[in-house]
Design a protein around this motif. Structure first.
Motif, PDB file in Angstrom:
ATOM      1  N   MET A   1      -1.607  -8.328  -2.504  1.00 46.53           N
ATOM      2  CA  MET A   1      -2.282  -9.803  -2.048  1.00 46.53           C
ATOM      3  C   MET A   1      -4.027 -10.517  -2.488  1.00 46.53           C
ATOM      4  O   MET A   1      -3.861  -8.844  -3.022  1.00 46.53           O
ATOM      5  CB  MET A   1      -3.027 -10.237  -0.957  1.00 46.53           C
ATOM      6  CG  MET A   1      -3.418  -9.662   0.202  1.00 46.53           C
ATOM      7  SD  MET A   1      -2.274  -7.117  -0.381  1.00 46.53           S
ATOM      8  CE  MET A   1      -0.596  -8.540  -0.468  1.00 46.53           C
ATOM      9  N   ARG A   2      -4.812 -10.573  -2.758  1.00 45.52           N
ATOM     10  CA  ARG A   2      -6.233 -10.955  -3.111  1.00 45.52           C
ATOM     11  C   ARG A   2      -7.352 -10.115  -2.109  1.00 45.52           C
ATOM     12  O   ARG A   2      -7.526  -9.737  -1.310  1.00 45.52           O
ATOM     13  CB  ARG A   2      -6.992 -11.463  -3.447  1.00 45.52           C
ATOM     14  CG  ARG A   2      -7.756 -11.748  -3.813  1.00 45.52           C
ATOM     15  CD  ARG A   2      -7.771 -13.357  -4.491  1.00 45.52           C
ATOM     16  NE  ARG A   2      -9.150 -14.138  -5.491  1.00 45.52           N
ATOM     17  CZ  ARG A   2     -10.174 -15.210  -5.609  1.00 45.52           C
ATOM     18  NH1 ARG A   2      -8.348 -15.879  -5.424  1.00 45.52           N
ATOM     19  NH2 ARG A   2     -10.467 -15.696  -6.200  1.00 45.52           N
ATOM     20  N   ASN A 151       3.911   0.672   0.726  1.00 48.34           N
ATOM     21  CA  ASN A 151       3.589  -0.087   2.169  1.00 48.34           C
ATOM     22  C   ASN A 151       3.476  -1.088   2.270  1.00 48.34           C
ATOM     23  O   ASN A 151       3.812  -2.677   2.487  1.00 48.34           O
ATOM     24  CB  ASN A 151       1.554   0.343   1.924  1.00 48.34           C
ATOM     25  CG  ASN A 151       1.415  -0.421   3.837  1.00 48.34           C
ATOM     26  OD1 ASN A 151       2.563  -0.528   5.085  1.00 48.34           O
ATOM     27  ND2 ASN A 151       0.076  -0.909   3.538  1.00 48.34           N
ATOM     28  N   ASP A 152       2.616  -1.990   0.419  1.00 46.10           N
ATOM     29  CA  ASP A 152       2.602  -3.485   0.439  1.00 46.10           C
ATOM     30  C   ASP A 152       3.964  -4.404  -0.309  1.00 46.10           C
ATOM     31  O   ASP A 152       3.993  -4.427  -1.582  1.00 46.10           O
ATOM     32  CB  ASP A 152       1.337  -3.299  -1.127  1.00 46.10           C
ATOM     33  CG  ASP A 152       1.058  -4.758  -1.323  1.00 46.10           C
ATOM     34  OD1 ASP A 152       1.170  -5.052  -0.881  1.00 46.10           O
ATOM     35  OD2 ASP A 152      -0.052  -4.617  -2.546  1.00 46.10           O
ATOM     36  N   GLY A 153       4.297  -3.957   0.184  1.00 52.24           N
ATOM     37  CA  GLY A 153       5.158  -4.175  -0.376  1.00 52.24           C
ATOM     38  C   GLY A 153       6.684  -4.184   0.569  1.00 52.24           C
ATOM     39  O   GLY A 153       7.087  -5.187   1.985  1.00 52.24           O
ATOM     40  N   ALA A 183       7.280 -11.900  -6.249  1.00 49.11           N
ATOM     41  CA  ALA A 183       6.543 -12.143  -7.173  1.00 49.11           C
ATOM     42  C   ALA A 183       4.807 -12.815  -6.234  1.00 49.11           C
ATOM     43  O   ALA A 183       4.014 -13.584  -7.141  1.00 49.11           O
ATOM     44  CB  ALA A 183       6.557 -12.946  -8.488  1.00 49.11           C
ATOM     45  N   GLU A 184       4.396 -11.659  -5.576  1.00 48.42           N
ATOM     46  CA  GLU A 184       3.413 -12.121  -4.753  1.00 48.42           C
ATOM     47  C   GLU A 184       1.892 -11.414  -5.055  1.00 48.42           C
ATOM     48  O   GLU A 184       1.180 -12.127  -5.199  1.00 48.42           O
ATOM     49  CB  GLU A 184       3.980 -11.657  -3.183  1.00 48.42           C
ATOM     50  CG  GLU A 184       2.330 -12.015  -2.195  1.00 48.42           C
ATOM     51  CD  GLU A 184       0.992 -10.872  -2.258  1.00 48.42           C
ATOM     52  OE1 GLU A 184      -0.063 -11.928  -1.772  1.00 48.42           O
ATOM     53  OE2 GLU A 184       1.524  -9.851  -2.574  1.00 48.42           O
ATOM     54  N   ASP A 185       2.592 -10.584  -6.023  1.00 48.47           N
ATOM     55  CA  ASP A 185       1.229  -8.840  -6.279  1.00 48.47           C
ATOM     56  C   ASP A 185       0.999  -9.521  -7.722  1.00 48.47           C
ATOM     57  O   ASP A 185       0.823  -8.233  -8.223  1.00 48.47           O
ATOM     58  CB  ASP A 185       1.804  -8.191  -5.450  1.00 48.47           C
ATOM     59  CG  ASP A 185       0.431  -7.545  -4.786  1.00 48.47           C
ATOM     60  OD1 ASP A 185      -0.132  -7.711  -5.127  1.00 48.47           O
ATOM     61  OD2 ASP A 185       0.879  -7.010  -4.101  1.00 48.47           O
ATOM     62  N   TRP A 186       1.093 -10.290  -8.499  1.00 47.52           N
ATOM     63  CA  TRP A 186       1.032 -10.559 -10.196  1.00 47.52           C
ATOM     64  C   TRP A 186      -0.515 -11.492 -10.207  1.00 47.52           C
ATOM     65  O   TRP A 186      -0.764 -11.477 -11.465  1.00 47.52           O
ATOM     66  CB  TRP A 186       2.161 -10.366 -10.549  1.00 47.52           C
ATOM     67  CG  TRP A 186       2.133 -10.309 -11.765  1.00 47.52           C
ATOM     68  CD1 TRP A 186       1.158 -10.927 -13.124  1.00 47.52           C
ATOM     69  CD2 TRP A 186       3.183  -9.717 -13.069  1.00 47.52           C
ATOM     70  NE1 TRP A 186       1.472 -10.399 -14.581  1.00 47.52           N
ATOM     71  CE2 TRP A 186       2.232  -9.912 -14.636  1.00 47.52           C
ATOM     72  CE3 TRP A 186       3.871  -9.257 -12.529  1.00 47.52           C
ATOM     73  CZ2 TRP A 186       3.096  -8.801 -16.027  1.00 47.52           C
ATOM     74  CZ3 TRP A 186       4.820  -8.750 -13.752  1.00 47.52           C
ATOM     75  CH2 TRP A 186       3.992  -8.547 -15.157  1.00 47.52           C
ATOM     76  N   THR A 306      -5.018   2.907   0.054  1.00 41.80           N
ATOM     77  CA  THR A 306      -3.599   3.215  -0.399  1.00 41.80           C
ATOM     78  C   THR A 306      -3.637   1.833  -1.169  1.00 41.80           C
ATOM     79  O   THR A 306      -2.919   1.508  -1.847  1.00 41.80           O
ATOM     80  CB  THR A 306      -2.174   3.769   0.120  1.00 41.80           C
ATOM     81  OG1 THR A 306      -1.576   2.624   0.941  1.00 41.80           O
ATOM     82  CG2 THR A 306      -2.877   4.809   0.374  1.00 41.80           C
ATOM     83  N   TRP A 307      -4.360   0.948  -0.827  1.00 39.60           N
ATOM     84  CA  TRP A 307      -4.026  -0.538  -1.742  1.00 39.60           C
ATOM     85  C   TRP A 307      -4.208  -0.449  -3.046  1.00 39.60           C
ATOM     86  O   TRP A 307      -5.306  -0.414  -3.243  1.00 39.60           O
ATOM     87  CB  TRP A 307      -5.403  -1.609  -0.410  1.00 39.60           C
ATOM     88  CG  TRP A 307      -4.664  -2.733  -1.584  1.00 39.60           C
ATOM     89  CD1 TRP A 307      -4.007  -3.805  -0.989  1.00 39.60           C
ATOM     90  CD2 TRP A 307      -5.548  -3.386  -2.149  1.00 39.60           C
ATOM     91  NE1 TRP A 307      -3.995  -5.031  -1.813  1.00 39.60           N
ATOM     92  CE2 TRP A 307      -5.116  -5.312  -1.772  1.00 39.60           C
ATOM     93  CE3 TRP A 307      -6.972  -3.413  -2.508  1.00 39.60           C
ATOM     94  CZ2 TRP A 307      -5.977  -6.417  -2.857  1.00 39.60           C
ATOM     95  CZ3 TRP A 307      -8.495  -4.199  -3.584  1.00 39.60           C
ATOM     96  CH2 TRP A 307      -6.714  -5.797  -3.585  1.00 39.60           C
ATOM     97  N   HIS A 308      -3.794  -1.255  -3.518  1.00 45.10           N
ATOM     98  CA  HIS A 308      -2.847  -1.252  -5.065  1.00 45.10           C
ATOM     99  C   HIS A 308      -3.584   0.170  -6.039  1.00 45.10           C
ATOM    100  O   HIS A 308      -4.729   0.044  -6.493  1.00 45.10           O
ATOM    101  CB  HIS A 308      -4.523  -2.649  -5.579  1.00 45.10           C
ATOM    102  CG  HIS A 308      -3.483  -3.233  -4.734  1.00 45.10           C
ATOM    103  ND1 HIS A 308      -4.041  -5.051  -5.608  1.00 45.10           N
ATOM    104  CD2 HIS A 308      -2.485  -3.798  -4.389  1.00 45.10           C
ATOM    105  CE1 HIS A 308      -3.806  -5.714  -4.742  1.00 45.10           C
ATOM    106  NE2 HIS A 308      -2.775  -4.911  -4.628  1.00 45.10           N
ATOM    107  N   THR A 309      -2.870   1.514  -5.251  1.00 39.39           N
ATOM    108  CA  THR A 309      -3.178   2.864  -5.765  1.00 39.39           C
ATOM    109  C   THR A 309      -1.841   3.305  -6.018  1.00 39.39           C
ATOM    110  O   THR A 309      -1.170   2.550  -5.018  1.00 39.39           O
ATOM    111  CB  THR A 309      -4.309   3.642  -4.739  1.00 39.39           C
ATOM    112  OG1 THR A 309      -3.240   3.906  -4.091  1.00 39.39           O
ATOM    113  CG2 THR A 309      -5.695   2.655  -4.886  1.00 39.39           C
TER     114      THR A 309
HETATM  115 ZN   LIG Z   1      -1.148  -6.165  -2.907  1.00 43.36          ZN
END
Ligand SMILES: [Zn+2]
Length: 338
Positions: A1-2, A151-153, A183-186, A306-309
């Protein structure tokens, strides 16, 4: 997510799109919800160890980035898992999705229907894909590395799988659809110079919302889980959720507080987050709420450090957070009347 910092700027657009209509729908049925007493005893015992293991099983495949073997293998495993937990039907929705950067993704939404004859339905959903790039990593050399996405998924999927396992032992009174969205996170990162459209995110949800797994499908409401296992998580009331489904936000946050989780589930508003629930509300027209972290004062992201890391891995999962979310959802769905 954004990143919600950007989303806050879109606030006025969002309100003009449908806020007023949503509010009147909410008020109409809010009263009847408040009169029901909540049962907190004899509920199935959500097992956080089991949920943790379901995260581990997913991350062991590798990052579940669409168009990779890890993704496809994990999809098969998830569908088999739902079937093994006694889903009446497992629907596999294959589709191609176009991304902002010109790719075509071979995608799969996975829907497990429990108590499928019951007309009263509640959706539990989570995205199961991994972000292809750790573009928020503090180390720029890792910005092209795919994310483990524990976590993110994986965390949301794992909590839903554990609830499915519990439903096999003792069914709730209503029908539940467990939906794993692809495909939420592309979506484009902050450094993308082109136009930032909300529709670059949540590609699987947009597909499902336009073509649900059954013709004329209806549900009472949907609960989206996104990043529900991170260390130090706090869940504020996400603002699209309040806009479109306040009574269900109240239901979930009240259940959490009855179970003693009010320090995790804060009865205060957070941000507007472009996430899968946005499209369930606006395209499928099913009230949908999001349990998603908001961590004020976290310097790298309000979704957590940790988001998007590359640090979004199994080492940074907290079983206590999984347990709080899982027990809260068990309370909600086992108190839901047909
Ligand atoms: Zn995400």
């Amino acid at each position: 997510m954004r990143n919600p910092v950007i989303i806050a700027l879109l606030l006025f657009v969002a309100i003009s799109c449908g806020g007023r209509k949503a509010a009147s729908v909410v008020n109409a049925s809010a009263k009847s919800e408040q009169t029901q007493a909540t049962v907190t005893e004899n509920l199935p015992e959500f097992c956080a160890d089991s949920a943790y293991n379901y995260i581990k099983r997913q991350t062991d495949f590798g990052p579940r980035v669409p168009n990779t073997k890890a993704h496809d293998d994990c999809g098969i495993w998830l569908a088999a898992k739902l079937a093994s937990f006694g889903a009446d039907k497992v629907h596999l929705q294959n589709f191609d999705a176009k991304t902002f950067d010109g790719n075509t993704l071979k995608c799969l939404n996975i829907i497990g229907s429990f108590n499928s004859d019951c007309p009263t339905r509640v959706i539990l959903c989570s995205h199961w894909d991994s972000r292809p790039w750790a573009d928020n990593d503090p180390d720029p050399s890792k910005h092209k590395t795919p994310v483990d996405a524990a976590n993110d998924g994986a965390s949301g999927v794992a909590v839903i799988l554990e609830i499915a396992r519990q439903m096999q032992q003792k069914a709730p009174q209503i029908g539940i659809d467990c939906i794993f969205l692809d495909a939420e996170d592309w979506g484009p990162g902050d450094d993308y110079k082109g136009e930032h459209l909300e529709t670059w995110w949540g590609l699987g949800t947009q597909e499902w919302a336009r073509n649900p797994h059954e013709k004329g499908y209806k549900a009472r409401y949907a609960i989206l889980l996104d990043m529900v296992g991170g260390k130090g998580a706090t869940f504020y009331r996400e603002k699209y959720s309040v806009m479109f489904g306040k009574q269900y936000v109240d239901k979930v946050w009240n259940a959490a507080s009855q179970l003693g989780y009010s320090s995790l589930f804060r009865k205060q508003d957070g941000f507007y987050v472009t996430d899968d629930h946005y499209f369930i509300n606006t395209i499928a027209r099913i009230p949908a709420i999001d349990i998603v972290p908001y961590i004020p004062n976290c310097p790298s992201s309000s979704f957590g450090p940790t988001w998007h890391t590359t640090q979004d891995n199994i080492d940074n999962i907290d079983k206590n957070v999984l347990e709080a979310v899982g027990k809260t959802l068990i309370s909600v769905i086992y108190n839901e009347k047909p």
